[in-house]
Design a protein around this motif. Structure first.
Motif, PDB file in Angstrom:
ATOM      1  N   ASP A  58       0.847  -1.195   0.000  1.00 50.18           N
ATOM      2  CA  ASP A  58       0.000   0.000   0.000  1.00 50.18           C
ATOM      3  C   ASP A  58       0.882   1.244   0.000  1.00 50.18           C
ATOM      4  O   ASP A  58       1.994   1.242   0.545  1.00 50.18           O
ATOM      5  N   LYS A 247      -0.546   2.436  -9.108  1.00 55.43           N
ATOM      6  CA  LYS A 247      -1.753   2.212  -9.896  1.00 55.43           C
ATOM      7  C   LYS A 247      -1.518   1.138 -10.956  1.00 55.43           C
ATOM      8  O   LYS A 247      -2.345   0.240 -11.154  1.00 55.43           O
ATOM      9  N   ARG A 251      -1.647  -1.768  -6.773  1.00 55.35           N
ATOM     10  CA  ARG A 251      -1.517  -1.539  -5.331  1.00 55.35           C
ATOM     11  C   ARG A 251      -2.402  -0.361  -4.919  1.00 55.35           C
ATOM     12  O   ARG A 251      -2.687   0.526  -5.715  1.00 55.35           O
ATOM     13  N   ARG A 252      -2.807  -0.334  -3.656  1.00 57.31           N
ATOM     14  CA  ARG A 252      -3.745   0.675  -3.186  1.00 57.31           C
ATOM     15  C   ARG A 252      -3.034   1.976  -2.792  1.00 57.31           C
ATOM     16  O   ARG A 252      -1.943   1.950  -2.214  1.00 57.31           O
ATOM     17  N   VAL A 254      -3.430   5.240  -0.437  1.00 62.27           N
ATOM     18  CA  VAL A 254      -4.120   5.625   0.796  1.00 62.27           C
ATOM     19  C   VAL A 254      -3.861   7.100   1.054  1.00 62.27           C
ATOM     20  O   VAL A 254      -2.720   7.493   1.343  1.00 62.27           O
ATOM     21  N   ASP A 295      -7.670   4.997  -3.047  1.00 63.19           N
ATOM     22  CA  ASP A 295      -8.553   3.862  -2.810  1.00 63.19           C
ATOM     23  C   ASP A 295      -9.058   3.824  -1.377  1.00 63.19           C
ATOM     24  O   ASP A 295     -10.120   3.277  -1.091  1.00 63.19           O
ATOM     25  N   LEU A 296      -8.257   4.390  -0.461  1.00 64.91           N
ATOM     26  CA  LEU A 296      -8.610   4.477   0.959  1.00 64.91           C
ATOM     27  C   LEU A 296      -8.345   5.897   1.423  1.00 64.91           C
ATOM     28  O   LEU A 296      -7.486   6.601   0.870  1.00 64.91           O
ATOM     29  N   GLU A 345     -13.026   3.049   2.980  1.00 64.12           N
ATOM     30  CA  GLU A 345     -12.831   2.450   1.668  1.00 64.12           C
ATOM     31  C   GLU A 345     -13.642   3.230   0.645  1.00 64.12           C
ATOM     32  O   GLU A 345     -14.783   3.600   0.913  1.00 64.12           O
ATOM     33  N   ARG A 346     -13.067   3.464  -0.511  1.00 61.54           N
ATOM     34  CA  ARG A 346     -13.816   4.126  -1.569  1.00 61.54           C
ATOM     35  C   ARG A 346     -14.951   3.221  -2.021  1.00 61.54           C
ATOM     36  O   ARG A 346     -14.744   2.024  -2.228  1.00 61.54           O
ATOM     37  N   HIS A 348     -17.387   1.281  -4.292  1.00 63.84           N
ATOM     38  CA  HIS A 348     -17.197   0.691  -5.617  1.00 63.84           C
ATOM     39  C   HIS A 348     -17.939   1.519  -6.653  1.00 63.84           C
ATOM     40  O   HIS A 348     -19.109   1.869  -6.505  1.00 63.84           O
TER      41      HIS A 348
END
Length: 350
Positions: A58, A247, A251-252, A254, A295-296, A345-346, A348
């Motif tokens: 992350d 990206k 991977r996320r 944050v 993403d977070l 969390e974003r 969906h």
């Protein structure tokens, strides 16, 4: 899909908050604050659990802006035995060399000349929001540590000394001076927690967005008519490269704080990558706005009727935010700048 009505969302997310729930001091140690994890369900943790809640790989993105001692008591010059009264000055930002926008209190009595300590300022203009433009004879920044105090949000009773607040109301990684309010999601981090995150294989990069006083400005009319203050941001090349690489590798990303989200989304491409560079942003993220980069999101619990509450609803979804805030109110969470945190969390498709 029908675009949500931000005015309806704001009314729906309005809530009554007892004054006792507004945090007046930060948790000690900083990472002992509570952390609500909000995704398909709601979980309750302590902020120091963060390394176990994230995944190796992350990418954390921090806002490294540093709060400046921007609140200064100025005096009017004495002319023919008259004048000499005090004016409270909140310096907002340097608009050009030695020219600052500032809120004055009381503004109507300010006159055309003020002295901040031994430093003369001339009032040379008035902005649409009532802020004044002050022209100094020289660079005032090196003198603010001596003549200024750290600005605090209006809902915090200062109490302790300015020296205490200069440590407490500052992130441990703050580097670039320029904010008049702290990027408060970062106040929960300690050097030890940063070391644990690194040891777990969680990468860390930084942006800068200098937080303006507009961060406390409530929405008092229709959302579409709300004017965001301009804030200056910088995305370094190394940060953009790290985000774009994450990206590409799945991977996320944050974001630590809403200010980081605003910086990233101000430089975002359609595919969720970012451009390096700097500029001013007035971006206003409301439900229906597509959030492309993080993403977070790590964030605190925000004021009802605020732009920040709309931003988190845009990010995580109105239903999730309503559920999270209901849980926070029922569960004794502490609110606002010095309060507890959420890991969102974003939603969906957002």
């Amino acid at each position: 899909m029908t675009r949500p009505d931000p005015d309806a969302v704001l009314a729906w997310l309005h809530f009554e908050l007892p004054e006792s729930r507004i945090a007046q001091t930060g948790a000690e140690p900083r990472d002992s604050s509570r952390l609500m994890v909000v995704g398909e369900s709601v979980e309750h943790h302590v902020f120091r659990d963060l390394p176990d809640l994230l995944r190796p790989g992350d990418l954390l993105v921090f806002n490294e802006s540093r709060v400046i001692p921007a609140r200064v008591m100025a005096r009017k010059p004495v002319v023919n035995g008259m004048g000499g009264g005090q004016i409270e000055v909140l310096l907002l930002r340097e608009e050009e060399a030695n020219v600052w926008s500032a809120y004055l209190k009381p503004a109507k009595r300010a006159g055309n000349e003020l002295w901040l300590g031994e430093h003369k300022a001339e009032v040379v203009g008035v902005l649409e929001d009532g802020a004044r433009l002050l022209r100094f004879e020289h660079d005032i920044k090196p003198h603010l540590d001596e003549i200024g105090r750290l600005p605090l949000p209006p809902y915090i009773a200062a109490g302790d000394s300015d020296e205490t607040w200069r440590e407490r109301y500052q992130t441990v990684y703050a580097r670039e001076p320029g904010s008049v309010a702290a990027p408060t999601a970062g106040l929960h981090f300690t050097p030890e927690l940063l070391s644990r995150l690194e040891a777990r294989g969680i990468e860390r990069v930084a942006v800068t967005l200098h937080v303006g006083a507009g961060t406390f400005k409530p929405i008092t009319g229709p959302v579409a008519e709300h004017v965001m203050h301009a804030e200056r941001y910088t995305i370094p090349h190394a940060t953009a490269n790290a985000i774009n690489r994450a990206k590409a590798e799945g991977r996320r990303v944050v974001a630590v704080g809403t200010t980081t989200v605003r910086a990233l989304e101000s430089s975002a491409q359609e595919d969720g990558t970012v451009r390096p560079g700097e500029g001013d942003t007035r971006i206003f993220i409301t439900p229906g706005t597509r959030v492309r980069v993080p993403d977070l999101l790590i964030t605190n619990l925000h004021l009802p009727g605020s732009t920040l509450l709309l931003l988190v609803a845009a990010f995580a979804g109105e239903e999730r935010i309503r559920t999270a805030y209901d849980a926070a109110l029922a569960g004794g969470y502490r609110f606002y700048s010095l309060g507890d945190a959420m890991l969102l969390e974003r939603e969906h498709g957002v």
